[in-house]
Design a protein around this motif. Sequence first.
Motif, PDB file in Angstrom:
ATOM      1  N   LEU A   1       0.825  -1.202   0.000  1.00 31.44           N
ATOM      2  CA  LEU A   1       0.000   0.000   0.000  1.00 31.44           C
ATOM      3  C   LEU A   1       0.860   1.253   0.000  1.00 31.44           C
ATOM      4  O   LEU A   1       0.552   2.234  -0.675  1.00 31.44           O
ATOM      5  CB  LEU A   1      -0.934  -0.003   1.209  1.00 31.44           C
ATOM      6  CG  LEU A   1      -1.967  -1.119   1.283  1.00 31.44           C
ATOM      7  CD1 LEU A   1      -2.921  -0.862   2.436  1.00 31.44           C
ATOM      8  CD2 LEU A   1      -2.736  -1.266  -0.014  1.00 31.44           C
TER       9      LEU A   1
ATOM     10  N   ARG B   1       2.152   2.002  -3.357  1.00 27.84           N
ATOM     11  CA  ARG B   1       1.085   2.514  -4.216  1.00 27.84           C
ATOM     12  C   ARG B   1       0.786   3.971  -3.899  1.00 27.84           C
ATOM     13  O   ARG B   1       0.359   4.729  -4.762  1.00 27.84           O
ATOM     14  CB  ARG B   1      -0.198   1.698  -4.021  1.00 27.84           C
ATOM     15  CG  ARG B   1      -0.163   0.315  -4.626  1.00 27.84           C
ATOM     16  CD  ARG B   1      -1.405  -0.467  -4.261  1.00 27.84           C
ATOM     17  NE  ARG B   1      -2.614   0.160  -4.753  1.00 27.84           N
ATOM     18  CZ  ARG B   1      -3.836  -0.327  -4.526  1.00 27.84           C
ATOM     19  NH1 ARG B   1      -3.986  -1.408  -3.794  1.00 27.84           N
ATOM     20  NH2 ARG B   1      -4.897   0.289  -5.020  1.00 27.84           N
TER      21      ARG B   1
ATOM     22  N   ILE C   1      -0.924   6.218  -0.414  1.00 28.67           N
ATOM     23  CA  ILE C   1      -2.195   6.186   0.311  1.00 28.67           C
ATOM     24  C   ILE C   1      -2.741   7.598   0.447  1.00 28.67           C
ATOM     25  O   ILE C   1      -2.041   8.508   0.890  1.00 28.67           O
ATOM     26  CB  ILE C   1      -2.002   5.571   1.713  1.00 28.67           C
ATOM     27  CG1 ILE C   1      -1.473   4.141   1.610  1.00 28.67           C
ATOM     28  CG2 ILE C   1      -3.321   5.601   2.484  1.00 28.67           C
ATOM     29  CD1 ILE C   1      -1.062   3.547   2.932  1.00 28.67           C
TER      30      ILE C   1
ATOM     31  N   PHE D   1      -4.202   4.130  -3.019  1.00 29.80           N
ATOM     32  CA  PHE D   1      -5.173   3.423  -2.202  1.00 29.80           C
ATOM     33  C   PHE D   1      -5.943   4.455  -1.380  1.00 29.80           C
ATOM     34  O   PHE D   1      -5.348   5.336  -0.765  1.00 29.80           O
ATOM     35  CB  PHE D   1      -4.450   2.435  -1.285  1.00 29.80           C
ATOM     36  CG  PHE D   1      -5.366   1.557  -0.487  1.00 29.80           C
ATOM     37  CD1 PHE D   1      -5.898   0.404  -1.051  1.00 29.80           C
ATOM     38  CD2 PHE D   1      -5.692   1.867   0.827  1.00 29.80           C
ATOM     39  CE1 PHE D   1      -6.739  -0.426  -0.310  1.00 29.80           C
ATOM     40  CE2 PHE D   1      -6.530   1.053   1.566  1.00 29.80           C
ATOM     41  CZ  PHE D   1      -7.053  -0.100   0.991  1.00 29.80           C
TER      42      PHE D   1
ATOM     43  N   LEU E   1      -5.839  -7.095   1.006  1.00 30.45           N
ATOM     44  CA  LEU E   1      -5.123  -5.882   0.616  1.00 30.45           C
ATOM     45  C   LEU E   1      -3.960  -6.149  -0.324  1.00 30.45           C
ATOM     46  O   LEU E   1      -3.455  -5.229  -0.968  1.00 30.45           O
ATOM     47  CB  LEU E   1      -4.628  -5.146   1.857  1.00 30.45           C
ATOM     48  CG  LEU E   1      -5.715  -4.544   2.749  1.00 30.45           C
ATOM     49  CD1 LEU E   1      -5.120  -3.978   4.027  1.00 30.45           C
ATOM     50  CD2 LEU E   1      -6.493  -3.461   2.005  1.00 30.45           C
TER      51      LEU E   1
END
Length: 301
Positions: free
Chosen positions: A6, A9, A11, A97, A265
């Motif tokens: 995450l 990516r 957040i 995310f 996730l």
Amino acid sequence: MFSLSLKKRGIDIFEFNSNLGLKRLNDYEPGVKKLPRHLKQNGFYEYVQPRRIFSLEPPEYQMIFDQISGVLNEKLVADYAIKQSNMLKEHFHAESFKLIIGGDCSILIGTALALKQHGNYALFFLDGHTDYVDTKISQTKAVAGMDLAIVTGWGVDGLTNIYGLKPYFEESNVYCVGNTELDEDYIAPILDSDIRYIDLIQLRNSGIQRIAEEFLEHVDKENVDGFFIHVDVDVLADCHMPAVDSRAESGLTYDELRHLLKVLLSHEKSVGMELTIFDPDFDEKGTIAKEFIHQVKDFFE
């Protein structure tokens, strides 16, 4: 099948701290609206290190029962959901995310509306209750106890059919997991639906890994655009999470929650997750928040 972490990516945090979906009890205004600040004060944002933070303040809390629909704060919840969806839509082009911090479970409506306008999405609904009832069954008539029914098209048009987009999630693309309220009348509606329903007992009997993988197989088979995870923290056992409005002794352990979320996730089609119902007014010293953060922080490191 599997994505970057995450953090790699990126957040984005969305603070949707509405308490409009809950009924005032004993002259107590639900304190769930304080959750973003509470988590931030206790170090959660330091672990998440969000790329961006977006906030949408809700209207002042009220207790307005619609005389026709019988739903508490129907118009206020709908108006806030539209504003939520507009904010989310502006940022869906990004691959980040989306971590949504409530608030009560009524915030799912705004997210569902945004997702429906963006594509076809699945929902993993992790909650100590099904929230799949209408006003005939609901004792409080509050949206936070009916949100799953609403986002799958069951209920009053003012909430279920915004922009004529009913349903926001197809029932066949929804998993409702972790319910501990097993009264026959309460679970009857969801048993009669197309939702994949797995209560806490069934989850443990089938195995967490199996249920999570079954959901991900469905996501791949149906070729949906992605999936969203709803987490009402009352899905946790009371010994772990007593800071909720509807306490129940049974519930997931932290080990079980981590196992489930780790599998979900890690999938490339997980677009976001929301945390709801944690009431800081029941955690004045921050002890519960600190333990919660300690237990879930690995997902964000």
